[in-house]
Design a protein around this motif. Structure first.
Motif, PDB file in Angstrom:
ATOM      1  N   HIS A 425     -60.803   0.232  44.018  1.00 40.27           N
ATOM      2  CA  HIS A 425     -60.459  -1.134  43.615  1.00 40.27           C
ATOM      3  C   HIS A 425     -60.945  -2.096  44.702  1.00 40.27           C
ATOM      4  CE1 HIS A 425     -58.049  -4.288  41.746  1.00 40.27           C
ATOM      5  NE2 HIS A 425     -57.761  -4.662  42.977  1.00 40.27           N
ATOM      6  N   SER A 426     -61.719  -3.095  44.288  1.00 38.89           N
ATOM      7  CA  SER A 426     -62.236  -3.972  45.344  1.00 38.89           C
ATOM      8  C   SER A 426     -61.182  -5.022  45.685  1.00 38.89           C
ATOM      9  CB  SER A 426     -63.538  -4.636  44.889  1.00 38.89           C
ATOM     10  OG  SER A 426     -63.269  -5.836  44.240  1.00 38.89           O
ATOM     11  N   LEU A 427     -60.786  -4.995  46.934  1.00 39.46           N
ATOM     12  CA  LEU A 427     -59.699  -5.875  47.341  1.00 39.46           C
ATOM     13  C   LEU A 427     -60.205  -6.972  48.238  1.00 39.46           C
ATOM     14  CD1 LEU A 427     -56.405  -4.090  47.792  1.00 39.46           C
ATOM     15  CD2 LEU A 427     -56.686  -6.528  48.018  1.00 39.46           C
ATOM     16  N   GLU A 428     -60.061  -8.214  47.792  1.00 40.10           N
ATOM     17  CA  GLU A 428     -60.526  -9.286  48.659  1.00 40.10           C
ATOM     18  C   GLU A 428     -59.566 -10.459  48.555  1.00 40.10           C
ATOM     19  OE1 GLU A 428     -63.872 -11.473  47.122  1.00 40.10           O
ATOM     20  OE2 GLU A 428     -63.954 -10.126  45.399  1.00 40.10           O
ATOM     21  N   PRO A 429     -59.444 -11.202  49.660  1.00 40.66           N
ATOM     22  CA  PRO A 429     -58.534 -12.344  49.616  1.00 40.66           C
ATOM     23  C   PRO A 429     -59.110 -13.488  48.781  1.00 40.66           C
ATOM     24  CG  PRO A 429     -59.523 -12.119  51.808  1.00 40.66           C
ATOM     25  CD  PRO A 429     -60.035 -10.984  50.981  1.00 40.66           C
ATOM     26  N   ASP A 430     -58.264 -14.108  47.991  1.00 42.42           N
ATOM     27  CA  ASP A 430     -58.663 -15.250  47.182  1.00 42.42           C
ATOM     28  C   ASP A 430     -58.043 -16.495  47.809  1.00 42.42           C
ATOM     29  OD1 ASP A 430     -59.229 -17.079  45.254  1.00 42.42           O
ATOM     30  OD2 ASP A 430     -57.753 -16.345  43.811  1.00 42.42           O
ATOM     31  N   PRO A 431     -58.860 -17.260  48.539  1.00 34.09           N
ATOM     32  CA  PRO A 431     -58.277 -18.401  49.253  1.00 34.09           C
ATOM     33  C   PRO A 431     -58.073 -19.592  48.333  1.00 34.09           C
ATOM     34  CG  PRO A 431     -60.605 -18.194  49.769  1.00 34.09           C
ATOM     35  CD  PRO A 431     -60.299 -17.131  48.754  1.00 34.09           C
ATOM     36  N   GLY A 440     -55.264  -8.663  42.246  1.00 34.45           N
ATOM     37  CA  GLY A 440     -54.019  -7.925  42.390  1.00 34.45           C
ATOM     38  C   GLY A 440     -54.160  -6.822  43.432  1.00 34.45           C
ATOM     39  N   MET A 441     -53.104  -6.021  43.576  1.00 40.90           N
ATOM     40  CA  MET A 441     -53.138  -4.969  44.593  1.00 40.90           C
ATOM     41  C   MET A 441     -52.563  -3.672  44.039  1.00 40.90           C
ATOM     42  SD  MET A 441     -51.866  -5.290  48.470  1.00 40.90           S
ATOM     43  CE  MET A 441     -52.939  -6.611  48.899  1.00 40.90           C
ATOM     44  N   PRO A 442     -53.370  -2.941  43.246  1.00 42.85           N
ATOM     45  CA  PRO A 442     -52.846  -1.706  42.667  1.00 42.85           C
ATOM     46  C   PRO A 442     -52.650  -0.620  43.725  1.00 42.85           C
ATOM     47  CG  PRO A 442     -55.146  -2.040  42.020  1.00 42.85           C
ATOM     48  CD  PRO A 442     -54.760  -3.214  42.851  1.00 42.85           C
ATOM     49  N   MET A 443     -51.458  -0.092  43.769  1.00 47.61           N
ATOM     50  CA  MET A 443     -51.166   0.951  44.762  1.00 47.61           C
ATOM     51  C   MET A 443     -50.346   2.060  44.098  1.00 47.61           C
ATOM     52  SD  MET A 443     -50.287  -1.388  48.105  1.00 47.61           S
ATOM     53  CE  MET A 443     -51.038  -0.520  49.461  1.00 47.61           C
ATOM     54  N   THR A 444     -50.418   3.231  44.696  1.00 44.31           N
ATOM     55  CA  THR A 444     -49.616   4.343  44.200  1.00 44.31           C
ATOM     56  C   THR A 444     -48.421   4.524  45.134  1.00 44.31           C
ATOM     57  OG1 THR A 444     -51.717   5.341  43.609  1.00 44.31           O
ATOM     58  CG2 THR A 444     -49.771   6.724  43.394  1.00 44.31           C
TER      59      THR A 444
END
Ligand code: HEM
Length: 454
Positions: A425-431, A440-444
């Motif tokens: 999942h590409s995680l980047e800050p949205d300023p 979003g931040m999908p986590m297990t």
């Protein structure tokens, strides 16, 4: 006073830096600060702006000469369309009076009474996560935290269970923030009164929120037995001189401000904290050990001083991902910063995100190193170098509340679970107005016990 013009990138002929900053604000501003220094001049269309990123300059704008730096910026004007004239957006006498009235709701003794509520609500999230851990189904942690912090703000400040409304309210808030942000960066902003699809949707989302807030106020006005919370304080306060009480509109604006300012930022701070812990598993284990060692029973306010790593992890997450990543001000009178002329009528902004990553101040700025905020070292951070909650008279009124909440939530959840980022999942800050994870931040969710560290 000097007339020296600060250096800065030229940008396009008509729009100046607007298109580049709009496309990639974090990188563009960071590069500009590295290339041009502590005071960078930029043009956004017809607006002249200066980015101030040296700690002395930051102190000057937010603290020492704060009176010269107002909130008549495009960003705050857009926020006013949602929040009206509440604490965050108001200025002058009306701001001062409301701040005086609201302050006692955030005093230490009051905070103590909120701690149990926070732990109880975090416990509910933990119970749900127990089921998730059993199935291994990923969860959007950003959303989970928004839900939790909204519930906490509803219970503590408005004595209200907003669980049923959480999705509706959360959805409307997310949309409004997104829309306000788009409007802020547009060159031509169509008036809100035009019935464009965007404007109609904006008006609808605002009506949803208004409806919830107005209902809460009306209910409280009718109540014979009022709980001792922020809303009652505001409702029962009166002007020292005129004896006048707050109108429904003023109450609505304050309640809306607390609703928004009091949950979205803390939710983001927690989501980024989980992200960083997931990427630094040995720190995650050290944190778990601290919680196991120090906590007897559920976390409580009196145990927080012992949780030094828990606190340092949050401080460091707020350094790398400060939810309020940009603070803007309008210049009232000509001024001088770092030897450069700052003209009246222009805009000045300071960005915790940029200053918090300045290699002249922070060793290995990109490194996640909570040790920087170990109790014996925290005091060595220069003034104006670390300001996730702003500084000076307009500093966040909820800073202690937020820090307490973040610590209690982290302690409650991390003691039982660790969270693994979903791979790929590409995680980047949205300023946007706040710094949120863009997709979003999908986590297990994993139980520690399953990994033999209990
Ligand atoms: C991690 C969480 C939080 C962060 C990073 C944060 C950040 C900030 C910042 C940077 C400002 C100053 C804005 C400026 O100078 O223009 C601010 C103001 C404010 N914050 Fe927070 N905040 C957080 C949590 C909270 C909470 C929990 C509440 C309420 C319960 C709250 C309520 C406010 C209000 C009312 C203001 C306006 C204060 C004034 O101008 O008098 N914030 N916040």
């Amino acid at each position: 006073m000097t007339r020296a013009i600060a250096p800065g990138p030229r940008g396009q002929l008509l729009l100046g830096m607007l298109p580049v900053v709009r496309r990639d604000p974090l990188r563009t501003l960071h590069r500009a600060a590295m290339q041009f220094g502590d005071v960078v001049r930029m043009r956004f269309g017809v607006v002249t702006a200066h980015m101030i990123s040296g700690p002395e300059g930051v102190q000057h704008v937010l603290v020492e000469n704060a009176r010269n730096y107002g909130k008549q910026t495009r960003g705050f004007l857009k926020l006013r369309e949602i929040l009206g004239n509440g604490l965050l957006t108001a200025e002058g006498e009306s701001w001062r009076r409301h701040r005086r009235i609201a302050q006692p709701a955030f005093h230490r003794q009051r905070l103590a009474s909120f701690a149990d509520t926070i732990v109880r609500e975090a416990g509910r999230t933990a119970d749900r996560w127990t089921e998730l851990a059993a199935t291994g189904e990923p969860v959007d942690v950003a959303r989970e935290m928004a839900r939790l912090t909204l519930q906490v703000i509803g219970r503590t400040m408005l004595s209200r269970d907003v669980a049923l409304e959480a999705d509706r309210v959360g959805g409307a808030l997310t949309y409004l923030l997104h829309a306000a942000n788009l409007r802020m960066s547009r060159i031509l902003d169509l008036p809100q009164s035009l019935p464009t699809p965007g404007n109609l949707r904006f008006a609808r989302a605002l009506r949803t929120l208004d409806g919830v807030v107005q209902e809460i106020i009306a209910e409280r006005r009718r109540a014979a037995d009022r709980p001792e919370d922020l809303l009652t304080m505001l409702l029962e306060s009166s002007d020292e001189e005129t004896g006048e009480r707050m109108s429904d509109t003023q109450l609505r604006d304050e309640a809306m401000t607390i609703f928004l300012a009091g949950h979205e930022t803390t939710a983001n701070a927690l989501a980024w904290t989980f992200y960083l812990l997931s990427r630094h598993p040995s720190l995650g284990r050290a944190l778990r050990l601290e919680l196991e060692r120090e906590l007897t029973g559920k976390p409580s306010l009196s145990q927080l001083p012992q949780l030094t790593l828990t606190r340092a992890v949050i401080d460091e997450a707020l350094r790398l991902y400060p939810p309020a990543w940009l603070i803007s001000r309008s210049v009232t009178q000509d001024d001088e910063i770092g030897g450069f002329h700052i003209p009246a009528g222009s805009i000045v902004f300071v960005s915790p995100f940029i200053v918090h990553r300045d290699p002249r101040i922070w060793e290995n700025p990109e490194g996640f190193d909570p040790d920087r905020f170990a109790p014996e070292r925290a005091a060595t951070v220069p003034r104006g170098a670390y300001f996730p909650f702003g500084a000076g008279p307009r500093q966040c009124i909820g800073a202690s509340f937020a820090l307490m909440e973040a610590q209690l939530v982290l302690a409650t959840l991390w003691r039982r679970f660790r969270l693994d980022l979903v791979p790929g999942h590409s995680l980047e800050p949205d300023p946007s107005i706040t710094l949120r994870p863009r997709h979003g931040m999908p986590m297990t969710v994993r139980r520690w016990a399953g990994y033999g560290s209990d």
